[in-house]
Motif scaffolding. Structure first.
Motif, PDB file in Angstrom:
ATOM      1  N   ARG A 172      32.041  43.675  44.873  1.00  0.00           N
ATOM      2  CA  ARG A 172      32.893  43.622  43.834  1.00  0.00           C
ATOM      3  C   ARG A 172      34.513  43.884  44.312  1.00  0.00           C
ATOM      4  O   ARG A 172      34.630  44.648  44.890  1.00  0.00           O
ATOM      5  CB  ARG A 172      32.454  44.465  42.662  1.00  0.00           C
ATOM      6  CG  ARG A 172      33.548  44.763  41.530  1.00  0.00           C
ATOM      7  CD  ARG A 172      33.806  43.271  40.777  1.00  0.00           C
ATOM      8  NE  ARG A 172      32.475  43.182  39.946  1.00  0.00           N
ATOM      9  CZ  ARG A 172      32.282  42.001  39.447  1.00  0.00           C
ATOM     10  NH1 ARG A 172      32.998  40.859  39.667  1.00  0.00           N
ATOM     11  NH2 ARG A 172      31.238  41.898  38.778  1.00  0.00           N
ATOM     12  N   ILE A 173      35.218  42.964  43.709  1.00  0.00           N
ATOM     13  CA  ILE A 173      36.610  42.988  44.141  1.00  0.00           C
ATOM     14  C   ILE A 173      37.454  43.206  42.582  1.00  0.00           C
ATOM     15  O   ILE A 173      37.182  42.662  41.695  1.00  0.00           O
ATOM     16  CB  ILE A 173      36.994  41.620  44.559  1.00  0.00           C
ATOM     17  CG1 ILE A 173      36.273  41.306  45.722  1.00  0.00           C
ATOM     18  CG2 ILE A 173      38.406  41.560  45.028  1.00  0.00           C
ATOM     19  CD1 ILE A 173      36.443  40.008  46.555  1.00  0.00           C
ATOM     20  N   SER A 174      38.275  44.205  42.649  1.00  0.00           N
ATOM     21  CA  SER A 174      38.980  44.565  41.524  1.00  0.00           C
ATOM     22  C   SER A 174      40.064  43.423  41.014  1.00  0.00           C
ATOM     23  O   SER A 174      40.430  42.903  41.949  1.00  0.00           O
ATOM     24  CB  SER A 174      39.580  45.902  41.624  1.00  0.00           C
ATOM     25  OG  SER A 174      40.609  45.881  42.422  1.00  0.00           O
ATOM     26  N   GLN A 175      40.515  43.692  39.910  1.00  0.00           N
ATOM     27  CA  GLN A 175      41.603  42.995  39.284  1.00  0.00           C
ATOM     28  C   GLN A 175      41.879  43.337  38.035  1.00  0.00           C
ATOM     29  O   GLN A 175      41.679  42.745  36.888  1.00  0.00           O
ATOM     30  CB  GLN A 175      41.244  41.229  39.089  1.00  0.00           C
ATOM     31  CG  GLN A 175      42.480  40.568  38.717  1.00  0.00           C
ATOM     32  CD  GLN A 175      42.289  38.854  38.605  1.00  0.00           C
ATOM     33  OE1 GLN A 175      41.429  38.575  37.648  1.00  0.00           O
ATOM     34  NE2 GLN A 175      43.075  38.283  39.478  1.00  0.00           N
ATOM     35  N   ILE A 176      42.418  44.716  38.140  1.00  0.00           N
ATOM     36  CA  ILE A 176      42.802  45.326  36.944  1.00  0.00           C
ATOM     37  C   ILE A 176      44.174  44.786  36.353  1.00  0.00           C
ATOM     38  O   ILE A 176      44.133  44.673  35.028  1.00  0.00           O
ATOM     39  CB  ILE A 176      43.148  46.668  37.260  1.00  0.00           C
ATOM     40  CG1 ILE A 176      41.845  47.369  38.126  1.00  0.00           C
ATOM     41  CG2 ILE A 176      43.174  47.729  36.168  1.00  0.00           C
ATOM     42  CD1 ILE A 176      41.942  48.684  38.695  1.00  0.00           C
ATOM     43  N   GLY A 177      45.152  44.744  36.958  1.00  0.00           N
ATOM     44  CA  GLY A 177      46.319  44.031  36.463  1.00  0.00           C
ATOM     45  C   GLY A 177      47.514  45.043  36.250  1.00  0.00           C
ATOM     46  O   GLY A 177      48.724  44.972  36.408  1.00  0.00           O
ATOM     47  N   SER A 178      46.958  46.321  35.295  1.00  0.00           N
ATOM     48  CA  SER A 178      48.048  47.079  34.787  1.00  0.00           C
ATOM     49  C   SER A 178      47.480  48.313  34.539  1.00  0.00           C
ATOM     50  O   SER A 178      46.081  48.303  34.067  1.00  0.00           O
ATOM     51  CB  SER A 178      48.794  46.343  33.563  1.00  0.00           C
ATOM     52  OG  SER A 178      47.891  46.218  32.663  1.00  0.00           O
ATOM     53  N   PRO A 179      48.286  49.262  34.404  1.00  0.00           N
ATOM     54  CA  PRO A 179      47.684  50.706  33.855  1.00  0.00           C
ATOM     55  C   PRO A 179      47.231  50.569  32.597  1.00  0.00           C
ATOM     56  O   PRO A 179      46.051  51.513  32.521  1.00  0.00           O
ATOM     57  CB  PRO A 179      49.137  51.518  33.825  1.00  0.00           C
ATOM     58  CG  PRO A 179      50.228  50.978  34.657  1.00  0.00           C
ATOM     59  CD  PRO A 179      49.982  49.427  34.620  1.00  0.00           C
ATOM     60  N   SER A 180      47.421  49.974  31.490  1.00  0.00           N
ATOM     61  CA  SER A 180      46.667  49.712  30.355  1.00  0.00           C
ATOM     62  C   SER A 180      45.243  49.230  30.431  1.00  0.00           C
ATOM     63  O   SER A 180      44.395  49.439  29.570  1.00  0.00           O
ATOM     64  CB  SER A 180      47.447  48.798  29.355  1.00  0.00           C
ATOM     65  OG  SER A 180      47.379  47.543  29.699  1.00  0.00           O
TER      66      SER A 180
END
Length: 330
Positions: free
Chosen positions: A148-156
Motif C-alpha cells: 500500500r502506498i499512501s496519498q493523504i494529501g493534507s492534515p485534514s
C-alpha cells in the motif's frame, strides 16, 4: 563474475503447500554438494521455457505434475566451478504426492523457521545446510505480495487515511509506504502523519517504509526506504545504502540496473496500466513489464492500475506482487 566457468541455466521450484510450508530436497551421494538441501528443479534444456523445464524436472525428481507455476525471479549465482542462472518459480498446485524418485530425502519446512545468516549458509530446521544460492529466495519469501502506498494529501485527511489503513491492516496488509510528495501543509503536520502511520503499522506487525522524497533525517525511523529513481542514482554515487529494507522505483532498464547495483531488496516497476495519476504518460503494458522484471534479479512489484484483482495477472508476468495507491488490496 568469471567468464571462463560453465554457464548453466536452471529452473528451480519453491513448492508451497496450503499451509505455507516449503518443500526441500537433499542432494544424494554421487552429485555435487552431497547432503546439502536445495529447491527441486534442474537444467533447462534447449527449446524449453522455464515453466516447461520445471514441470518436467518436478515429474522426474518428485513424481508430481505441477499445475500452477508462477515465474518469479531470475538470479545468477557463481559457484567455485560454475555460474548458475536460476529461474525461481513458485509452485502452488500440483497433482500427485511428492516423493524422492532419485532416492533423495524430502522435508516440508516453514520458511520462517530457516535461520538466515549473512556470513553462513542458511540452516534448515533439521540442522542441515542449504545450498548458497538458497539464501536470497528465502529472504524474498518474507516480503508480502501487497504494498500500500499512501496519498493523504493534507492534515485534514490524516484521520480518514488512518481509519482506512487500520481496516487494511486488520484484514492482513503487511507492507506500507509513506509517500506524500504533494503535501498541503507544513512539515510539522507531515511528520505527525508519518509518525501516526508508522505507529499504526507497528501496532499491527506490518512494515512501513518511507519514500525518499521526505527528509533523510526521517529515514532511520521507518523500517526501510523506497528510493525514487532519481534518488537511487544519487545514492549509488554516494555509495551509502539506506538502513533497513530498500526498495527502488524504476521505469526502464537503466533504473533496474541501478537497483541491482544498490543491491535493493525489491523493485517497484511501472506504470503498467493506465492510471489517473499519470494521464499523459503511456503505460508500459504487461509485455514490457515482463521483459524488465525478468532482468531485475530480485522481487518486483507491479504498480500502475493495480489492485488485488490484478495480482493473479501480475504473478503470471514475473511480478512478486502489486503496489497501489487507490486500488483495493485486501
Amino acid at each position: 563474475m568469471s567468464t571462463s566457468k560453465p554457464y548453466i541455466r536452471v529452473a528451480a521450484g519453491l513448492i508451497l503447500d496450503s499451509r505455507g510450508r516449503l518443500l526441500l530436497g537433499q542432494r544424494p551421494d554421487g552429485k555435487a554438494w552431497p547432503g546439502w538441501w536445495e529447491f527441486p528443479g534442474g537444467k533447462i534444456e534447449a527449446g524449453e521455457t522455464v515453466e516447461q523445464a520445471l514441470v518436467r524436472e518436478l515429474d522426474e525428481e518428485l513424481g508430481i505434475h505441477a499445475t500452477q507455476v508462477y515465474p518469479w525471479i531470475v538470479y545468477v549465482h557463481e559457484y567455485p566451478k560454475s555460474v548458475v542462472e536460476l529461474a525461481f518459480c513458485q509452485v502452488t498446485a500440483w497433482e500427485g504426492e511428492p516423493h524422492g524418485r532419485e532416492n533423495q530425502a524430502l522435508d516440508w519446512v516453514d520458511p520462517w523457521d530457516i535461520r538466515l545468516n549473512e556470513s553462513e549458509h542458511p540452516i534448515a530446521p533439521g540442522g542441515g545446510s542449504l545450498l548458497p544460492a538458497a539464501t536470497p529466495p528465502l529472504r524474498w519469501l518474507r516480503l508480502p505480495p501487497l504494498y500500500r502506498i499512501s496519498q493523504i494529501g493534507s492534515p485534514s485527511q490524516t484521520g480518514d487515511w488512518l481509519t482506512r489503513l487500520r481496516q487494511e491492516l486488520l484484514a492482513g496488509l503487511q507492507l506500507v509506504q509513506f509517500r506524500e510528495p504533494h503535501w498541503q501543509g507544513d512539515e510539522t503536520s507531515l511528520l505527525a502523519a508519518f509518525e501516526a502511520t508508522l505507529a499504526l503499522c507497528r501496532q499491527h506487525g506490518a512494515r512501513c517504509l518511507i519514500n525518499s522524497t521526505h527528509p533523510q533525517a526521517w529515514w532511520a525511523r521507518a523500517d526501510g526506504v523506497q528510493l525514487r529513481a532519481t534518488d537511487a542514482a544519487l545514492v549509488l554515487q554516494q555509495d551509502t545504502r539506506p538502513p533497513g529494507w530498500l526498495g527502488v522505483s524504476a521505469h526502464n532498464a537503466q533504473e533496474i540496473d541501478c537497483a541491482r547495483e544498490l543491491q535493493a531488496d525489491f523493485v517497484v516497476l511501472g506504470h503498467v496500466l493506465d492510471t489517473d495519476t499519470h494521464p499523459t504518460q503511456a503505460a508500459m503494458g504487461w509485455e514490457t513489464f515482463t521483459q524488465l522484471a525478468a532482468t531485475a534479479g530480485r522481487p518486483v512489484f507491479a504498480v500502475g492500475g493495480q489492485s488485488a484483482a490484478t495480482l493473479e495477472t501480475a504473478r503470471q508476468h514475473w511480478a512478486h506482487g502489486v503496489a497501489a495507491i487507490h486500488g483495493t488490496l485486501v
